[in-house]
Scaffold this motif. Structure first.
Motif, mmCIF file in Angstrom:
data_model
loop_
_atom_site.group_PDB
_atom_site.id
_atom_site.type_symbol
_atom_site.label_atom_id
_atom_site.label_comp_id
_atom_site.label_asym_id
_atom_site.label_seq_id
_atom_site.Cartn_x
_atom_site.Cartn_y
_atom_site.Cartn_z
ATOM 1 N N GLU A 167 0.827 -1.204 0.000
ATOM 2 C CA GLU A 167 0.000 0.000 0.000
ATOM 3 C C GLU A 167 0.863 1.256 0.000
ATOM 4 O OE1 GLU A 167 -2.952 0.111 2.994
ATOM 5 O OE2 GLU A 167 -3.876 -1.793 2.418
ATOM 6 N N ALA A 168 0.440 2.227 -0.772
ATOM 7 C CA ALA A 168 1.100 3.533 -0.823
ATOM 8 C C ALA A 168 0.111 4.587 -0.359
ATOM 9 C CB ALA A 168 1.574 3.830 -2.245
ATOM 10 N N SER A 169 0.593 5.794 -0.181
ATOM 11 C CA SER A 169 -0.290 6.880 0.252
ATOM 12 C C SER A 169 -1.270 7.265 -0.844
ATOM 13 C CB SER A 169 0.536 8.103 0.665
ATOM 14 O OG SER A 169 1.325 8.559 -0.435
ATOM 15 N N ASN A 170 -0.945 6.926 -2.097
ATOM 16 C CA ASN A 170 -1.830 7.280 -3.217
ATOM 17 C C ASN A 170 -2.225 6.070 -4.054
ATOM 18 O OD1 ASN A 170 0.749 6.874 -4.277
ATOM 19 N ND2 ASN A 170 0.460 8.359 -5.931
ATOM 20 N N GLY A 171 -2.184 4.888 -3.444
ATOM 21 C CA GLY A 171 -2.621 3.708 -4.189
ATOM 22 C C GLY A 171 -1.949 2.435 -3.752
ATOM 23 N N VAL A 172 -1.670 1.565 -4.725
ATOM 24 C CA VAL A 172 -1.134 0.224 -4.456
ATOM 25 C C VAL A 172 -0.079 -0.127 -5.492
ATOM 26 C CG1 VAL A 172 -1.701 -2.250 -4.369
ATOM 27 C CG2 VAL A 172 -3.273 -0.593 -3.381
ATOM 28 N N VAL A 173 0.968 -0.827 -5.052
ATOM 29 C CA VAL A 173 1.946 -1.393 -5.969
ATOM 30 C C VAL A 173 1.739 -2.901 -6.004
ATOM 31 C CG1 VAL A 173 4.391 -1.720 -6.504
ATOM 32 C CG2 VAL A 173 3.621 0.427 -5.483
ATOM 33 N N GLU A 174 1.498 -3.437 -7.202
ATOM 34 C CA GLU A 174 1.424 -4.884 -7.408
ATOM 35 C C GLU A 174 2.689 -5.291 -8.153
ATOM 36 O OE1 GLU A 174 -0.690 -6.658 -6.036
ATOM 37 O OE2 GLU A 174 -2.730 -5.869 -6.125
ATOM 38 N N TYR A 175 3.456 -6.203 -7.590
ATOM 39 C CA TYR A 175 4.716 -6.617 -8.197
ATOM 40 C C TYR A 175 4.479 -7.810 -9.121
ATOM 41 C CZ TYR A 175 6.706 -3.539 -4.680
ATOM 42 O OH TYR A 175 7.016 -2.437 -3.922
ATOM 43 N N VAL A 176 4.911 -7.696 -10.375
ATOM 44 C CA VAL A 176 4.672 -8.749 -11.371
ATOM 45 C C VAL A 176 6.000 -9.226 -11.961
ATOM 46 C CG1 VAL A 176 2.360 -7.898 -11.935
ATOM 47 C CG2 VAL A 176 4.325 -7.049 -13.221
ATOM 48 N N ASN A 177 5.976 -10.450 -12.517
ATOM 49 C CA ASN A 177 7.213 -11.036 -13.036
ATOM 50 C C ASN A 177 7.311 -10.991 -14.559
ATOM 51 O OD1 ASN A 177 5.343 -12.950 -13.795
ATOM 52 N ND2 ASN A 177 6.331 -14.674 -12.760
ATOM 53 N N GLY A 178 6.507 -10.128 -15.167
ATOM 54 C CA GLY A 178 6.556 -9.981 -16.615
ATOM 55 C C GLY A 178 6.219 -8.556 -17.037
ATOM 56 N N VAL A 179 6.648 -8.189 -18.256
ATOM 57 C CA VAL A 179 6.369 -6.856 -18.794
ATOM 58 C C VAL A 179 5.096 -6.917 -19.624
ATOM 59 C CG1 VAL A 179 7.231 -4.971 -20.240
ATOM 60 C CG2 VAL A 179 8.833 -6.307 -18.844
ATOM 61 N N LEU A 180 4.165 -6.016 -19.330
ATOM 62 C CA LEU A 180 2.914 -5.930 -20.083
ATOM 63 C C LEU A 180 3.113 -4.967 -21.246
ATOM 64 C CD1 LEU A 180 0.526 -5.485 -17.005
ATOM 65 C CD2 LEU A 180 1.127 -7.624 -18.153
ATOM 66 N N THR A 181 2.668 -5.363 -22.440
ATOM 67 C CA THR A 181 2.838 -4.487 -23.606
ATOM 68 C C THR A 181 1.514 -4.323 -24.344
ATOM 69 O OG1 THR A 181 3.530 -6.385 -24.953
ATOM 70 C CG2 THR A 181 5.262 -5.056 -23.938
ATOM 71 N N PRO A 182 1.168 -3.092 -24.689
ATOM 72 C CA PRO A 182 -0.036 -2.858 -25.498
ATOM 73 C C PRO A 182 0.266 -3.166 -26.958
ATOM 74 C CG PRO A 182 1.079 -0.798 -25.092
ATOM 75 C CD PRO A 182 1.860 -1.842 -24.344
ATOM 76 N N LYS A 183 -0.765 -3.157 -27.774
ATOM 77 C CA LYS A 183 -0.556 -3.307 -29.216
ATOM 78 C C LYS A 183 -0.019 -1.997 -29.759
ATOM 79 C CE LYS A 183 -3.911 -6.952 -30.116
ATOM 80 N NZ LYS A 183 -5.146 -7.362 -30.862
ATOM 81 N N LEU A 184 1.062 -2.087 -30.514
ATOM 82 C CA LEU A 184 1.701 -0.893 -31.061
ATOM 83 C C LEU A 184 1.470 -0.826 -32.563
ATOM 84 C CD1 LEU A 184 5.107 -1.077 -29.147
ATOM 85 C CD2 LEU A 184 3.138 0.351 -28.616
ATOM 86 N N GLY A 185 1.243 0.409 -33.076
ATOM 87 C CA GLY A 185 1.046 0.612 -34.508
ATOM 88 C C GLY A 185 2.380 0.547 -35.248
#
Length: 210
Positions: free
Chosen positions: A185-203
């Protein structure tokens, strides 16, 4: 002459009886109302959990295994976004996640001409609201097994629950990552730690497709 001993014996007998009876009566005297039994410890006061003081940006910067993510955040000047009141949740890939990308990917993202793509990728790791692990599990269960999360970048990430209880994230390209550590928990939200990089679809021009 005959001495009469009966009254004396009677008196002694009565005194003895009184002497033996008195301690017994004293032992059965109840303690005053409201008095705690001897040796009873005082109740321990419950200390309230202090509210977090570090922002999402500060928690990521303080982590020892998120140096690459911090480097990208600094290059994109994305720390301002992660320091706003929010609440927000960031899915923070660790250094190992970036090391599994194609060689040279991080260096390419750090080039000035790819600033837009870098910002889009960072935004793709952030959603509105403070969503901890328990809240995310409930969202998945309520949605029937999987739920979609709209990111700041505009595209969605799919969250689902494995039979083992692990939380799985699937990005727009089908790449999968797991939440690898408890929420912080942070003062302005939450940090979720993940083991992979998320990538959007790029043009074709390197910009993320909305």
């Amino acid at each position: 002459m005959q001495i009469r001993m009966k009254p004396v014996l009677s008196l002694l007998s009565t005194t003895a009886l009184i002497g033996f009876a008195t301690p017994a009566l004293a032992q059965t005297t109840p303690a005053p109302t409201g008095t705690a039994p001897a040796g009873t410890p005082a109740p321990i006061p419950v200390q309230p959990t202090p509210a977090p003081t570090s922002t999402v940006a500060q928690l990521v910067a303080q982590s020892t295994d998120h140096a690459t993510l911090q480097r990208l955040i600094q290059a994109a000047q994305f720390g301002t976004t992660l320091s706003q009141p929010g609440p927000i949740t960031i899915f923070a890939p660790d250094d190992g996640a970036f090391s599994r990308l194609a060689p040279g990917t991080v260096d390419t993202l750090l080039k000035p001409e790819n600033a837009k793509s870098l910002t889009d990728i960072l935004k793709y790791h952030v959603i509105q609201g403070a969503v901890g692990v328990d809240a995310l599990k409930k969202m998945i269960t309520d949605a029937g097994g999987k739920t979609t999360l709209t990111t700041l970048q505009g595209q969605t990430v799919t969250a689902s629950l494995e039979p083992s209880g692990a939380l799985l994230l699937t990005d727009a390209n089908g790449n999968q990552s797991y939440i690898s550590k408890p929420s912080e928990e942070a003062s302005n939200g939450v940090v979720e730690y993940v083991n992979g990089v998320l990538t959007p679809k790029l043009g074709a021009d390197g910009a993320a497709e909305a």
